[in-house]
Design an enzyme around this catalytic site. Structure first.
Site, PDB file in Angstrom:
ATOM      1  N   CYS A 226       0.810  -1.223   0.000  1.00  0.00           N
ATOM      2  CA  CYS A 226       0.000   0.000   0.000  1.00  0.00           C
ATOM      3  C   CYS A 226       0.844   1.274   0.000  1.00  0.00           C
ATOM      4  O   CYS A 226       0.320   2.358  -0.254  1.00  0.00           O
ATOM      5  CB  CYS A 226      -0.960  -0.019   1.187  1.00  0.00           C
ATOM      6  SG  CYS A 226      -2.133  -1.377   1.055  1.00  0.00           S
TER       7      CYS A 226
ATOM      8  N   HIS B 104      -3.422   6.958   2.233  1.00  0.00           N
ATOM      9  CA  HIS B 104      -3.822   5.643   1.734  1.00  0.00           C
ATOM     10  C   HIS B 104      -5.196   5.310   2.304  1.00  0.00           C
ATOM     11  O   HIS B 104      -5.487   5.625   3.458  1.00  0.00           O
ATOM     12  CB  HIS B 104      -2.783   4.604   2.177  1.00  0.00           C
ATOM     13  CG  HIS B 104      -3.197   3.218   1.828  1.00  0.00           C
ATOM     14  ND1 HIS B 104      -3.454   2.836   0.544  1.00  0.00           N
ATOM     15  CD2 HIS B 104      -3.430   2.126   2.602  1.00  0.00           C
ATOM     16  CE1 HIS B 104      -3.826   1.573   0.529  1.00  0.00           C
ATOM     17  NE2 HIS B 104      -3.823   1.114   1.768  1.00  0.00           N
TER      18      HIS B 104
ATOM     19  N   ASN C  36     -10.010  -0.566  -0.574  1.00  0.00           N
ATOM     20  CA  ASN C  36      -8.553  -0.420  -0.577  1.00  0.00           C
ATOM     21  C   ASN C  36      -8.016  -0.983  -1.902  1.00  0.00           C
ATOM     22  O   ASN C  36      -8.031  -2.197  -2.100  1.00  0.00           O
ATOM     23  CB  ASN C  36      -7.979  -1.180   0.622  1.00  0.00           C
ATOM     24  CG  ASN C  36      -6.466  -1.094   0.708  1.00  0.00           C
ATOM     25  OD1 ASN C  36      -5.802  -0.580  -0.186  1.00  0.00           O
ATOM     26  ND2 ASN C  36      -5.907  -1.600   1.807  1.00  0.00           N
TER      27      ASN C  36
HETATM   28  C1  COA Z   1     -10.020  -5.704   9.190  1.00  0.00           C
HETATM   29  C2  COA Z   1     -10.702  -4.769  10.169  1.00  0.00           C
HETATM   30  C3  COA Z   1     -11.720  -3.910   9.429  1.00  0.00           C
HETATM   31  C4  COA Z   1     -11.430  -5.600  11.209  1.00  0.00           C
HETATM   32  O1  COA Z   1     -12.049  -4.735  12.130  1.00  0.00           O
HETATM   33  P1  COA Z   1     -11.905  -5.039  13.690  1.00  0.00           P
HETATM   34  O2  COA Z   1     -12.727  -4.025  14.366  1.00  0.00           O
HETATM   35  O3  COA Z   1     -10.441  -5.061  14.001  1.00  0.00           O
HETATM   36  O4  COA Z   1     -12.563  -6.429  13.793  1.00  0.00           O
HETATM   37  P2  COA Z   1     -11.951  -7.762  14.418  1.00  0.00           P
HETATM   38  O5  COA Z   1     -10.881  -8.289  13.513  1.00  0.00           O
HETATM   39  O6  COA Z   1     -11.598  -7.490  15.835  1.00  0.00           O
HETATM   40  O7  COA Z   1     -13.201  -8.680  14.352  1.00  0.00           O
HETATM   41  C5  COA Z   1     -14.314  -8.462  15.183  1.00  0.00           C
HETATM   42  C6  COA Z   1     -15.349  -9.502  14.872  1.00  0.00           C
HETATM   43  O8  COA Z   1     -15.890  -9.236  13.584  1.00  0.00           O
HETATM   44  C7  COA Z   1     -15.860 -10.412  12.806  1.00  0.00           C
HETATM   45  N1  COA Z   1     -15.715 -10.060  11.407  1.00  0.00           N
HETATM   46  C8  COA Z   1     -14.581  -9.965  10.662  1.00  0.00           C
HETATM   47  N2  COA Z   1     -14.901  -9.627   9.411  1.00  0.00           N
HETATM   48  C9  COA Z   1     -16.246  -9.483   9.368  1.00  0.00           C
HETATM   49  C10 COA Z   1     -17.158  -9.145   8.351  1.00  0.00           C
HETATM   50  N3  COA Z   1     -16.757  -8.842   7.094  1.00  0.00           N
HETATM   51  N4  COA Z   1     -18.456  -9.064   8.655  1.00  0.00           N
HETATM   52  C11 COA Z   1     -18.899  -9.353   9.897  1.00  0.00           C
HETATM   53  N5  COA Z   1     -18.080  -9.694  10.902  1.00  0.00           N
HETATM   54  C12 COA Z   1     -16.764  -9.758  10.629  1.00  0.00           C
HETATM   55  C13 COA Z   1     -14.687 -11.189  13.358  1.00  0.00           C
HETATM   56  O9  COA Z   1     -14.812 -12.556  13.037  1.00  0.00           O
HETATM   57  C14 COA Z   1     -14.795 -10.911  14.819  1.00  0.00           C
HETATM   58  O10 COA Z   1     -15.757 -11.763  15.356  1.00  0.00           O
HETATM   59  P3  COA Z   1     -15.536 -12.436  16.794  1.00  0.00           P
HETATM   60  O11 COA Z   1     -15.471 -11.263  17.754  1.00  0.00           O
HETATM   61  O12 COA Z   1     -16.742 -13.282  16.951  1.00  0.00           O
HETATM   62  O13 COA Z   1     -14.245 -13.194  16.696  1.00  0.00           O
HETATM   63  C15 COA Z   1      -9.671  -3.854  10.870  1.00  0.00           C
HETATM   64  O14 COA Z   1      -8.900  -4.608  11.768  1.00  0.00           O
HETATM   65  C16 COA Z   1      -8.753  -3.166   9.913  1.00  0.00           C
HETATM   66  O15 COA Z   1      -9.183  -2.337   9.126  1.00  0.00           O
HETATM   67  N6  COA Z   1      -7.445  -3.443  10.019  1.00  0.00           N
HETATM   68  C17 COA Z   1      -6.481  -2.808   9.171  1.00  0.00           C
HETATM   69  C18 COA Z   1      -6.617  -3.335   7.795  1.00  0.00           C
HETATM   70  C19 COA Z   1      -5.727  -2.620   6.863  1.00  0.00           C
HETATM   71  O16 COA Z   1      -5.568  -1.439   6.968  1.00  0.00           O
HETATM   72  N7  COA Z   1      -5.186  -3.372   5.912  1.00  0.00           N
HETATM   73  C20 COA Z   1      -4.435  -2.875   4.858  1.00  0.00           C
HETATM   74  C21 COA Z   1      -3.220  -2.209   5.331  1.00  0.00           C
HETATM   75  S1  COA Z   1      -2.588  -1.337   4.030  1.00  0.00           S
END
Ligand code: COA
Length: 331
Positions: A116, A256, A286
């Site tokens: 990214c 980004h 993204n």
């Molecule tokens: C991926 C992201 C959106 C997840 O959000 P989060 O608030 O951290 O969510 P978590 O990973 O803690 O998951 C919380 C719950 O949601 C669930 N979940 C994950 N994806 C889901 C979806 N698409 N829909 C519904 N629930 C979902 C998980 O399974 C978890 O359930 P659990 O509590 O029963 O285990 C977030 O972590 C993120 O944006 N991270 C950075 C990603 C990024 O920037 N990547 C590129 C870098 S360049």
């Protein structure tokens, strides 16, 4: 030693494939909801390619728009840097394919892998060729077909990404406008937080790697989130301080687009003016190397990026890679 020249962006083009996947489409293929995706990421829809369309195709379309804006012949391009994590093939480089499709003669080029952060890294790489006077026209493209490396059964990653490309033309600046300074960092201790394990020299493709879904994005979302929130602000602070620029002086912040919450947390921590912050993640998701030039285009379309504006670009990506660029907008 010759005095270094300043590089400036003289044209911008972008392209997304026409097909749109909405959050409602994902509700049909994984257990998720529009409400969850919007509240956790800010994403409402993303564009995805049809079968047979590759990164070089998106890159070429974006480049054509940039060349048309500048009104120059493709043959004036001397070097091409393609930022991508989804090359058409491992080799030849996508830059070679782009050069051939655009019919550019007498140019050289290469791909740059920084996930990214790849667009800001490629921008700086191109700027160095301008700075030394080696080249007068460098095409810098950020392009990714993320849909080609997603596991559409993994709800935690597949909803995040889209396909898209952006291209800029770099030329020498005759005045103080253009690219001012940059700050980049890599931290390989984060390699296991966001990666594609299969298909490289460590795990060459086998039936087993395919069965284990090693050819798609693997991510520990929370650790990436925490790193991104901290580092995006830190790198911007370092860059602004070195240039004696206050956050309130930034006219346009183009980060980004990985997660709306990362962008707003960074903007709040830096103390940026709310109206300076460009967010288009709701439309594109993204797009990895495509996001920053796509967001530049959004800023222009919204009349929020004008000649003379002080612009801050910022990114965090797999690697980890971190980057920030300060520039004065020139078109
Ligand atoms: C991926 C992201 C959106 C997840 O959000 P989060 O608030 O951290 O969510 P978590 O990973 O803690 O998951 C919380 C719950 O949601 C669930 N979940 C994950 N994806 C889901 C979806 N698409 N829909 C519904 N629930 C979902 C998980 O399974 C978890 O359930 P659990 O509590 O029963 O285990 C977030 O972590 C993120 O944006 N991270 C950075 C990603 C990024 O920037 N990547 C590129 C870098 S360049």
């Amino acid at each position: 030693m010759n005095t270094l020249l300043r590089a400036k962006i003289t044209a911008l083009g972008s392209f997304v494939p026409p097909r749109v996947m909405t959050n409602a489409d994902f509700e049909k293929i994984v257990e998720t909801s529009d409400e969850w995706i919007v509240s956790r990421t800010g994403i409402r829809e993303r564009h995805v390619v049809d079968k047979g369309v590759a990164t070089s195709d998106l890159a070429v379309e974006a480049a054509k728009v940039a060349l048309a804006e500048r009104g120059i012949d493709a043959n004036e391009i001397e070097a091409i840097v393609v930022a991508t994590v989804t090359p058409d093939m491992l080799f030849p480089s996508t830059a070679c394919l782009v050069q051939h499709k655009l019919g550019i003669k007498d140019a050289w080029g290469f791909d740059l892998s920084a996930a990214c952060s790849a667009f800001v890294y490629a921008l700086q790489t191109g700027a160095q060729f301008i700075a030394t006077g080696v080249h007068r026209n460098v095409l810098v493209i950020g392009a990714d077909v993320m849909s080609s490396i997603l596991d559409y059964t993994d709800r935690s990653t597949c909803i995040l990404f889209g396909d898209g490309a952006g291209a800029v033309l770099l030329e020498p600046s005759e005045d103080d406008f253009g690219i001012i300074d940059f700050q980049h960092e890599i931290d390989g201790s984060g390699a296991c937080s966001l990666y594609m394990p299969g298909g490289g020299s460590l795990h060459p493709s086998t039936h087993e790697t395919v069965n284990q879904k090693m050819h798609s994005v693997h991510q520990d979302g929370q650790s990436v989130f925490k790193f991104a929130v901290r580092k995006m602000a830190e790198i911007c602070e370092t860059l602004l301080a070195r240039n004696n620029v206050k956050a309130s002086q930034i006219d346009c912040f183009i980060p980004h687009q990985a997660n709306q919450r990362i962008i707003t947390a960074t903007a709040d921590r830096l103390g940026l003016k709310a109206e300076s912050v460009i967010i288009n993640i709701e439309r594109y998701g993204n797009t990895t190397a495509g996001t920053i030039p796509l967001a530049m285009q959004t800023a222009r379309e919204q009349g929020r990026l004008k000649k003379g504006d002080l612009v801050l670009l910022a990114s965090v990506g797999a690697g980890f890679t971190v980057g920030a660029t300060l520039l004065r907008w020139t078109i």
